[in-house]
Design a protein around this motif. Structure first.
Motif, PDB file in Angstrom:
ATOM      1  N   UNK A 231      -3.299  -1.414  -8.110  1.00 51.60           N
ATOM      2  CA  UNK A 231      -2.987  -0.367  -7.159  1.00 51.60           C
ATOM      3  C   UNK A 231      -2.887  -0.779  -5.718  1.00 51.60           C
ATOM      4  N   UNK A 232      -2.857  -2.075  -5.448  1.00 50.12           N
ATOM      5  CA  UNK A 232      -2.745  -2.515  -4.066  1.00 50.12           C
ATOM      6  C   UNK A 232      -1.385  -3.080  -3.705  1.00 50.12           C
ATOM      7  N   UNK A 233      -0.555  -3.323  -4.695  1.00 51.55           N
ATOM      8  CA  UNK A 233       0.791  -3.857  -4.495  1.00 51.55           C
ATOM      9  C   UNK A 233       1.782  -2.931  -5.186  1.00 51.55           C
ATOM     10  N   UNK A 234       2.866  -2.639  -4.496  1.00 54.09           N
ATOM     11  CA  UNK A 234       3.926  -1.802  -5.037  1.00 54.09           C
ATOM     12  C   UNK A 234       5.250  -2.546  -4.842  1.00 54.09           C
TER      13      UNK A 234
ATOM     14  N   UNK B  31      -0.322  13.649   2.420  1.00 53.37           N
ATOM     15  CA  UNK B  31       0.095  14.120   1.110  1.00 53.37           C
ATOM     16  C   UNK B  31      -0.300  13.181  -0.006  1.00 53.37           C
ATOM     17  N   UNK B  32       0.409  13.305  -1.125  1.00 54.66           N
ATOM     18  CA  UNK B  32       0.056  12.561  -2.333  1.00 54.66           C
ATOM     19  C   UNK B  32       0.116  11.058  -2.130  1.00 54.66           C
ATOM     20  N   UNK B  33       1.008  10.566  -1.263  1.00 57.78           N
ATOM     21  CA  UNK B  33       1.150   9.122  -1.032  1.00 57.78           C
ATOM     22  C   UNK B  33       0.465   8.717   0.265  1.00 57.78           C
ATOM     23  N   UNK B  34      -0.783   9.101   0.390  1.00 55.18           N
ATOM     24  CA  UNK B  34      -1.571   8.753   1.572  1.00 55.18           C
ATOM     25  C   UNK B  34      -2.904   8.187   1.136  1.00 55.18           C
TER      26      UNK B  34
ATOM     27  N   UNK C 191     -11.553   2.635   0.119  1.00 55.38           N
ATOM     28  CA  UNK C 191     -10.347   3.461   0.186  1.00 55.38           C
ATOM     29  C   UNK C 191     -10.494   4.691  -0.704  1.00 55.38           C
ATOM     30  N   UNK C 192      -9.769   5.749  -0.332  1.00 52.90           N
ATOM     31  CA  UNK C 192      -9.623   6.915  -1.184  1.00 52.90           C
ATOM     32  C   UNK C 192      -8.201   7.441  -1.052  1.00 52.90           C
ATOM     33  N   UNK C 193      -7.624   7.859  -2.172  1.00 48.06           N
ATOM     34  CA  UNK C 193      -6.274   8.411  -2.215  1.00 48.06           C
ATOM     35  C   UNK C 193      -6.307   9.750  -2.954  1.00 48.06           C
ATOM     36  N   UNK C 194      -5.563  10.744  -2.421  1.00 48.81           N
ATOM     37  CA  UNK C 194      -4.934  10.816  -1.091  1.00 48.81           C
ATOM     38  C   UNK C 194      -5.997  10.943  -0.004  1.00 48.81           C
ATOM     39  N   UNK C 195      -5.534  10.902   1.248  1.00 42.77           N
ATOM     40  CA  UNK C 195      -6.493  10.866   2.354  1.00 42.77           C
ATOM     41  C   UNK C 195      -7.410  12.088   2.363  1.00 42.77           C
ATOM     42  N   UNK C 196      -6.877  13.256   2.015  1.00 41.68           N
ATOM     43  CA  UNK C 196      -7.684  14.477   2.071  1.00 41.68           C
ATOM     44  C   UNK C 196      -8.633  14.618   0.890  1.00 41.68           C
TER      45      UNK C 196
ATOM     46  N   UNK D 268       0.821  -1.202   0.000  1.00 43.75           N
ATOM     47  CA  UNK D 268       0.000   0.000   0.000  1.00 43.75           C
ATOM     48  C   UNK D 268       0.849   1.243   0.000  1.00 43.75           C
ATOM     49  N   UNK D 269       0.181   2.390  -0.019  1.00 46.23           N
ATOM     50  CA  UNK D 269       0.894   3.660   0.016  1.00 46.23           C
ATOM     51  C   UNK D 269       1.540   3.839   1.389  1.00 46.23           C
ATOM     52  N   UNK D 270       2.556   4.701   1.498  1.00 47.49           N
ATOM     53  CA  UNK D 270       3.288   4.800   2.774  1.00 47.49           C
ATOM     54  C   UNK D 270       2.442   5.274   3.949  1.00 47.49           C
ATOM     55  N   UNK D 271       1.553   6.237   3.725  1.00 44.10           N
ATOM     56  CA  UNK D 271       0.768   6.813   4.824  1.00 44.10           C
ATOM     57  C   UNK D 271      -0.672   6.312   4.746  1.00 44.10           C
ATOM     58  N   UNK D 272      -1.077   5.521   5.734  1.00 46.99           N
ATOM     59  CA  UNK D 272      -2.401   4.908   5.713  1.00 46.99           C
ATOM     60  C   UNK D 272      -3.183   5.311   6.963  1.00 46.99           C
ATOM     61  N   UNK D 273      -4.324   5.936   6.727  1.00 49.74           N
ATOM     62  CA  UNK D 273      -5.199   6.363   7.817  1.00 49.74           C
ATOM     63  C   UNK D 273      -6.421   5.441   7.835  1.00 49.74           C
ATOM     64  N   UNK D 274      -6.549   4.680   8.918  1.00 46.58           N
ATOM     65  CA  UNK D 274      -7.614   3.685   9.030  1.00 46.58           C
ATOM     66  C   UNK D 274      -8.671   4.156  10.025  1.00 46.58           C
ATOM     67  N   UNK D 275      -9.917   3.860   9.699  1.00 45.80           N
ATOM     68  CA  UNK D 275     -11.024   4.065  10.626  1.00 45.80           C
ATOM     69  C   UNK D 275     -11.714   2.723  10.829  1.00 45.80           C
ATOM     70  N   UNK D 276     -11.913   2.329  12.091  1.00 43.02           N
ATOM     71  CA  UNK D 276     -12.669   1.113  12.404  1.00 43.02           C
ATOM     72  C   UNK D 276     -14.035   1.539  12.916  1.00 43.02           C
ATOM     73  N   UNK D 277     -15.066   1.514  12.050  1.00 45.53           N
ATOM     74  CA  UNK D 277     -16.368   2.056  12.433  1.00 45.53           C
ATOM     75  C   UNK D 277     -17.262   1.030  13.121  1.00 45.53           C
ATOM     76  N   UNK D 278     -18.098   1.518  14.001  1.00 45.56           N
ATOM     77  CA  UNK D 278     -19.187   0.735  14.589  1.00 45.56           C
ATOM     78  C   UNK D 278     -20.406   1.650  14.588  1.00 45.56           C
ATOM     79  N   UNK D 279     -21.437   1.252  13.860  1.00 47.32           N
ATOM     80  CA  UNK D 279     -22.573   2.140  13.613  1.00 47.32           C
ATOM     81  C   UNK D 279     -23.860   1.430  13.997  1.00 47.32           C
TER      82      UNK D 279
END
Length: 331
Positions: free
Chosen positions: A198-201, A121-124, A323-328, A82-93
């Motif tokens: 896009x899942x393996x680099x 940034x771009x690699x998130x 997933x969405x890239x970049x994070x922002x 994956x990309x270097x910077x990964x922001x994960x959310x574990x939701x419970x709804x």
């Protein structure tokens, strides 16, 4: 969504998990109704990660999300996946309006990502995993720009096509330490193919890291790696982690014991000849003998080969990673 209040907690709430009991029961009821293979949801825990909460007008939590950040430096194994910077959310709804609660949770998550000083940034990427059959989440996930990326699929025992023998000039056997180069070669071919989605680099270190992992697996008889050969030439493999080597998948599924297929590979020029079906038949036979109740695996949503093949083998989506890239870019 109007009527919801979001906030971030960095410390354990005074009442522990008691205030989340209704939320957990509500989510558990919905999960049980949509998919009997889903595990019972667990109450949220802060540990070392901040917890995003969404409450209704009465102050009752209707959604939570544990926020976790992973950063992979050059040379680390995770950099291949994956990309270097990964922001994960574990939701419970939960609650009476799970779609609205999730929408509010995602909006608040976007606000939190905007406040971060770095790592977006771009690699998130921003990622979360959602139950495949819990369709109330699809529209809010789409509205916020997330896309389904990988599928975590499950197969109950004895599901799928009947057992199959390999083609006449193909043999299937358990791999051993003498097959190190053959197994690594097939895995690297698979890694290069998966780069298309896009899942393996593939990194300069990937081949050596793969060699070390395969070497450890082959040194533990039985290896649980079945190798297909056509007149002595390796043309495919399936790599299984039996329950004692796949404990990490246990919390993801209701049934047990659970095994995991890490790789199912057939060389490109050999596809469509029944080799993959025969390999998986061998693996399923071994898992049946090992009293495995359910087997799980991952594949890329956009892989045109994996989804149809694993469906024929009896696997169906259990979880989907969005997933969405970049994070922002998250809306």
């Amino acid at each position: 969504m109007s009527g919801y209040v979001a906030r971030v907690r960095h410390d354990d709430p005074p009442d522990g998990t008691a205030e989340f009991d209704l939320l957990v029961r509500s989510a558990a009821k919905r999960w049980a109704e949509v998919d009997p293979l889903l595990p019972a949801p667990s109450p949220p825990k802060l540990s070392s990660y901040p917890l995003l909460t969404v409450s209704d007008e009465g102050g009752l939590p209707v959604a939570t999300g544990t926020m976790r950040y992973s950063w992979y430096q050059p040379g680390e194994v995770g950099r291949t996946w994956g990309v270097p910077d990964q922001h994960w959310l574990t939701p419970l709804v939960g609650g009476p309006d799970p779609e609205g609660a999730l929408d509010s949770l995602l909006t608040s998550w976007r606000d939190q990502l905007e406040e971060l000083p770095s790592g977006t940034g771009a690699e998130s990427s921003a990622l979360l995993t959602w139950p495949a059959r819990d369709v109330c989440g699809v529209r809010p996930l789409q509205r916020h720009g997330l896309q389904p990326f990988t599928v975590f699929a499950a197969r109950r025992r004895r599901r799928g096509v009947p057992p199959s023998l390999p083609p006449r000039d193909v043999t299937i056997r358990l791999a051993d330490t003498s097959d190190l180069a053959a197994v690594v070669g097939l895995l690297m071919e698979e890694h290069r193919y998966e780069e298309n989605f896009g899942g393996v680099f593939v990194q300069p270190e990937t081949a050596e890291q793969t060699r070390r992992v395969v070497g450890r697996a082959l040194s533990r008889p039985p290896s649980w790696i079945w190798l297909a050969e056509r007149r002595g030439r390796p043309v495919g493999l399936v790599w299984v982690s039996p329950p004692e080597r796949a404990r990490w998948v246990g919390p993801l599924v209701q049934s047990s014991p659970a095994a995991y297929i890490g790789y199912g590979i057939v060389a490109e020029e050999e596809r469509g000849r029944g080799i993959g079906t025969a390999l998986v038949s061998q693996a399923h036979h071994a898992m049946d003998a090992h009293n495995v109740s359910v087997c799980l695996l991952n594949y890329a949503m956009m892989n045109p080969v994996s989804g149809p093949f694993w469906s024929r083998m009896g696997y169906r989506p259990l979880w989907v990673t969005w997933e969405i890239r970049p994070a922002l870019a998250l809306r």
